[in-house]
Design an enzyme around this catalytic site. Structure first.
Site, PDB file in Angstrom:
ATOM      1  N   MET A  95      39.884  44.514  42.556  1.00 20.72           N
ATOM      2  CA  MET A  95      39.869  43.074  42.890  1.00 20.72           C
ATOM      3  C   MET A  95      41.232  42.613  43.407  1.00 20.72           C
ATOM      4  O   MET A  95      41.732  41.559  43.008  1.00 20.72           O
ATOM      5  CB  MET A  95      39.468  42.248  41.655  1.00 20.72           C
ATOM      6  CG  MET A  95      38.071  42.548  41.185  1.00 20.72           C
ATOM      7  SD  MET A  95      37.610  41.665  39.691  1.00 20.72           S
ATOM      8  CE  MET A  95      38.169  42.786  38.424  1.00 20.72           C
TER       9      MET A  95
ATOM     10  N   LYS B 227      26.472  35.619  42.315  1.00 23.02           N
ATOM     11  CA  LYS B 227      26.514  34.411  43.155  1.00 23.02           C
ATOM     12  C   LYS B 227      25.388  34.473  44.179  1.00 23.02           C
ATOM     13  O   LYS B 227      25.077  35.511  44.716  1.00 23.02           O
ATOM     14  CB  LYS B 227      27.834  34.375  43.930  1.00 23.02           C
ATOM     15  CG  LYS B 227      29.005  33.878  43.166  1.00 23.02           C
ATOM     16  CD  LYS B 227      30.096  33.479  44.154  1.00 23.02           C
ATOM     17  CE  LYS B 227      31.294  32.895  43.455  1.00 23.02           C
ATOM     18  NZ  LYS B 227      32.092  33.889  42.738  1.00 23.02           N
TER      19      LYS B 227
ATOM     20  N   ASP C 166      24.090  42.949  38.994  1.00 24.55           N
ATOM     21  CA  ASP C 166      25.206  42.229  39.609  1.00 24.55           C
ATOM     22  C   ASP C 166      25.295  42.500  41.108  1.00 24.55           C
ATOM     23  O   ASP C 166      24.679  43.437  41.616  1.00 24.55           O
ATOM     24  CB  ASP C 166      26.520  42.670  38.961  1.00 24.55           C
ATOM     25  CG  ASP C 166      26.717  42.029  37.603  1.00 24.55           C
ATOM     26  OD1 ASP C 166      26.022  41.048  37.304  1.00 24.55           O
ATOM     27  OD2 ASP C 166      27.572  42.521  36.845  1.00 24.55           O
TER      28      ASP C 166
HETATM   29  N1  SAH Z   1      32.873  47.825  36.875  1.00 19.11           N
HETATM   30  C1  SAH Z   1      33.308  48.139  38.226  1.00 19.11           C
HETATM   31  C2  SAH Z   1      34.419  47.225  38.684  1.00 19.11           C
HETATM   32  C3  SAH Z   1      34.028  45.762  38.763  1.00 19.11           C
HETATM   33  S1  SAH Z   1      35.319  44.765  39.363  1.00 19.11           S
HETATM   34  C4  SAH Z   1      33.744  49.613  38.290  1.00 19.11           C
HETATM   35  O1  SAH Z   1      33.894  50.239  37.251  1.00 19.11           O
HETATM   36  O2  SAH Z   1      33.893  50.125  39.404  1.00 19.11           O
HETATM   37  C5  SAH Z   1      34.938  44.695  41.074  1.00 19.11           C
HETATM   38  C6  SAH Z   1      35.931  45.500  41.869  1.00 19.11           C
HETATM   39  O3  SAH Z   1      35.614  46.886  41.794  1.00 19.11           O
HETATM   40  C7  SAH Z   1      35.940  45.193  43.353  1.00 19.11           C
HETATM   41  O4  SAH Z   1      36.714  44.047  43.631  1.00 19.11           O
HETATM   42  C8  SAH Z   1      36.589  46.446  43.893  1.00 19.11           C
HETATM   43  O5  SAH Z   1      37.988  46.424  43.677  1.00 19.11           O
HETATM   44  C9  SAH Z   1      36.009  47.514  42.988  1.00 19.11           C
HETATM   45  N2  SAH Z   1      34.818  48.159  43.576  1.00 19.11           N
HETATM   46  C10 SAH Z   1      33.582  48.203  43.061  1.00 19.11           C
HETATM   47  N3  SAH Z   1      32.749  48.920  43.841  1.00 19.11           N
HETATM   48  C11 SAH Z   1      33.494  49.364  44.887  1.00 19.11           C
HETATM   49  C12 SAH Z   1      33.229  50.170  46.033  1.00 19.11           C
HETATM   50  N4  SAH Z   1      32.015  50.674  46.294  1.00 19.11           N
HETATM   51  N5  SAH Z   1      34.242  50.419  46.893  1.00 19.11           N
HETATM   52  C13 SAH Z   1      35.475  49.937  46.666  1.00 19.11           C
HETATM   53  N6  SAH Z   1      35.795  49.165  45.602  1.00 19.11           N
HETATM   54  C14 SAH Z   1      34.818  48.887  44.707  1.00 19.11           C
END
Ligand code: SAH
Length: 267
Positions: A184, A69, A47
């Site tokens: 998000m 995307k 992803d």
């Molecule tokens: N499965 C992922 C979350 C996916 S949803 C997890 O467990 O972290 C996607 C959201 O995760 C983004 O919009 C943001 O809010 C957060 N996110 C993922 N990676 C990030 C990062 N390196 N820094 C800050 N926020 C992050």
């Protein structure tokens, strides 16, 4: 690279799909199972949020298959991705489905696992460090702390329709959730803040936004609930928002997890 026998790691057998969390960015946060999967996968279906430094750890010759995307085109639908995983597994490939953070925290890991189970494809779920815990730790913010909170609530800032999740009882959350961690949330942050304030949260409550957490370009913005909507304009994504008293601990704890490789932090 890693001694899989010593660690007792399972074999990544042909025809299997591993749904693996890659963590929030820093390759050092990968689990031994994730590294093992990268070393043996035939296909890596990944992803957008998977850090490019992690993809470089894939076995030379592994097919890297982007499932997000691209160039303004809409992302493949969830059924398309699941069908792709099933097709590759049935062709006898070792399929690594790699997701940012943890696959089952706002990552649709459960949906993909259900599709694999229904198709009779053997799979394994390998948890990863989620951004809402590991990302905050890299900013010096613990998600729980004995003196401040005995609960933590993880929320998504938008539902599958792209709206502020309407099924949530925002008043109950405002009253009953001492620390909120929002994924998000950049698009709807002002609306979410308004709901929390309407539910009785104090405008003086501290808020932090950690952008690009655990990467070399991590930055942290600290503000208050009353001011965050204005302060957060133009903030870099991905970003995680944390609301609650634990943010105040940052002053003393900043730097944990970043001892060997300092991470930029602008506040
Ligand atoms: N499965 C992922 C979350 C996916 S949803 C997890 O467990 O972290 C996607 C959201 O995760 C983004 O919009 C943001 O809010 C957060 N996110 C993922 N990676 C990030 C990062 N390196 N820094 C800050 N926020 C992050």
């Amino acid at each position: 690279m890693i001694d899989s026998a010593l660690l007792g790691l399972a074999e990544f057998a042909p025809g299997n799909v591993w749904l693996v969390g890659a963590g929030p960015g820093d390759p050092g946060l990968l689990s031994a199972l994730a590294l093992h999967a990268l070393a043996h996968a035939d296909d890596v279906v990944y992803d957008a949020l998977v850090d490019p430094r992690i993809l470089r750890l894939a076995r030379p010759g592994a097919a890297l298959d982007y499932a997000g995307k691209r160039g303004g085109r809409p992302s493949p639908s969830q059924p398309d991705i699941s069908a792709r995983l099933i097709r590759l597994a049935r062709a006898g490939r070792r399929v690594l489905r790699l997701k940012g953070g943890d696959p089952c925290v706002f990552g649709r890991g459960g949906e993909e696992a259900l599709a694999l189970a229904a198709a009779g494809v053997p799979f394994r779920i390998v948890p990863g460090i989620t951004a809402g815990i590991g990302g905050l730790a890299y900013a010096g913010i613990p998600v729980t702390h004995r003196e401040t909170n005995s609960a933590v609530t993880f929320l998504t800032g938008h539902d599958s329709e792209g709206e502020v999740p309407g099924a949530l009882d925002w008043n109950a959350i405002a009253r009953g959730a001492p620390v909120l961690v929002l994924y998000m949330a950049s698009r709807h942050l002002p609306k979410i803040v308004a709901r929390l304030l309407a539910g009785g949260r104090s405008p003086d409550e501290p808020v932090a936004i950690v952008s690009k957490a655990t990467t070399p370009t991590q930055s942290v913005l600290v503000s208050t609930l009353g001011e965050i909507s204005t302060a957060a304009t133009g903030i870099q994504t991905p970003s995680i928002v944390v609301i609650g008293e634990v943010v105040r601990l940052r002053g003393a704890l900043d730097g944990v997890g970043a001892l060997e490789r300092p991470i930029a932090s602008d506040q």
